[in-house]
Design a protein around this motif. Sequence first.
Motif, PDB file in Angstrom:
ATOM      1  N   PRO A 119      13.647  28.737  50.622  1.00 27.47           N
ATOM      2  CA  PRO A 119      13.269  29.273  51.941  1.00 27.47           C
ATOM      3  C   PRO A 119      14.333  29.345  52.932  1.00 27.47           C
ATOM      4  N   ARG A 120      14.065  30.097  54.158  1.00 28.96           N
ATOM      5  CA  ARG A 120      15.153  30.273  54.970  1.00 28.96           C
ATOM      6  C   ARG A 120      14.312  29.874  56.303  1.00 28.96           C
ATOM      7  N   TYR A 134      21.275  31.250  60.561  1.00 29.03           N
ATOM      8  CA  TYR A 134      21.032  30.150  59.878  1.00 29.03           C
ATOM      9  C   TYR A 134      20.632  28.832  60.652  1.00 29.03           C
ATOM     10  N   HIS A 135      21.349  28.828  61.814  1.00 20.91           N
ATOM     11  CA  HIS A 135      21.091  27.413  62.849  1.00 20.91           C
ATOM     12  C   HIS A 135      19.881  27.874  63.267  1.00 20.91           C
ATOM     13  N   GLY A 149      21.684  25.504  52.407  1.00 25.83           N
ATOM     14  CA  GLY A 149      23.025  25.170  52.863  1.00 25.83           C
ATOM     15  C   GLY A 149      23.283  26.556  53.856  1.00 25.83           C
ATOM     16  N   ALA A 150      24.218  26.615  54.580  1.00 24.85           N
ATOM     17  CA  ALA A 150      24.765  27.815  55.346  1.00 24.85           C
ATOM     18  C   ALA A 150      25.257  28.840  54.292  1.00 24.85           C
ATOM     19  N   PRO A 151      25.330  29.854  54.947  1.00 27.12           N
ATOM     20  CA  PRO A 151      25.917  31.098  53.844  1.00 27.12           C
ATOM     21  C   PRO A 151      27.315  30.913  53.599  1.00 27.12           C
ATOM     22  N   GLY A 152      27.517  30.912  52.389  1.00 26.23           N
ATOM     23  CA  GLY A 152      29.000  30.781  51.970  1.00 26.23           C
ATOM     24  C   GLY A 152      29.220  29.266  51.552  1.00 26.23           C
ATOM     25  N   GLN A 166      17.088  29.339  62.537  1.00 31.20           N
ATOM     26  CA  GLN A 166      16.033  29.446  61.534  1.00 31.20           C
ATOM     27  C   GLN A 166      15.897  28.447  60.489  1.00 31.20           C
ATOM     28  N   THR A 167      16.817  28.262  59.612  1.00 33.54           N
ATOM     29  CA  THR A 167      16.993  27.546  58.472  1.00 33.54           C
ATOM     30  C   THR A 167      17.309  26.191  58.606  1.00 33.54           C
ATOM     31  N   ALA A 168      18.346  26.060  59.542  1.00 35.17           N
ATOM     32  CA  ALA A 168      18.599  24.449  59.825  1.00 35.17           C
ATOM     33  C   ALA A 168      17.564  23.615  59.976  1.00 35.17           C
ATOM     34  N   PRO A 169      16.394  24.174  60.432  1.00 35.60           N
ATOM     35  CA  PRO A 169      15.150  23.129  60.830  1.00 35.60           C
ATOM     36  C   PRO A 169      14.647  22.620  59.192  1.00 35.60           C
ATOM     37  N   LEU A 170      14.922  23.347  58.515  1.00 33.82           N
ATOM     38  CA  LEU A 170      14.397  22.968  56.989  1.00 33.82           C
ATOM     39  C   LEU A 170      14.819  21.530  56.492  1.00 33.82           C
ATOM     40  N   SER A 171      16.032  21.146  56.743  1.00 31.95           N
ATOM     41  CA  SER A 171      16.536  19.838  56.697  1.00 31.95           C
ATOM     42  C   SER A 171      15.638  18.742  57.016  1.00 31.95           C
TER      43      SER A 171
END
Length: 193
Positions: free
Chosen positions: A87-88, A154-155, A7-10, A157-162
């Motif tokens: 992971p991020r 996050y958008h 999830g996003a930071p926060g 690098q991390t969002a693709p984990l979904s």
Amino acid sequence: MRVIFLGAPGAGKGTQALRLAQELNIAHLSTGDMLRAAVAAQTPIGIKAKEVMDRGDLVSDDIVLGIIADRIQESDATNGFILDGFPRTVAQAEGLEALLKSRNLNLDAVIEFDVDEAKLVERIIKRAEETAARGEPVRKDDNPEVFKTRLEAYHRQTAPLSAHYANKDMLKSVDGMQQIDEVTESVRTILGL
């Protein structure tokens, strides 16, 4: 039980990870906390990570995977762990999968906290105010400008984990904007607790 919170930071990952880890008597592995501990101890990894973290950027995969590899060998992680903030990236997810496979371990669940990003800035400001009111030092990444940098990262690098975990039929989602206790119950339901 081995679980990843995304999830996003926060978004509330840390709060929920602490609750679940206590309930299940498993380790809460917050890469942010582990990195901050390394920074505070001024280890070589910590010194390198501090510069990156102060900018709101992500530390290298090698650094984080090394910290995780060491940490999951500690006794409190024997019965499992919750990864909060890792992971991020898809590359980190693949590195984690290889690490777990090398130790004959697997993931039990990946839970994503869906949140209204416009309200996240309000959450971060409130968290910083509450921390300061308790007389504790406010994290540099709880600054709204640094937070925006973290959200952009996050958008990117991390969002693709979904999609990565959805393709493996592992991804479950909870409404992270619910009250804290409601989010906890949603997580417990997903995990069959």
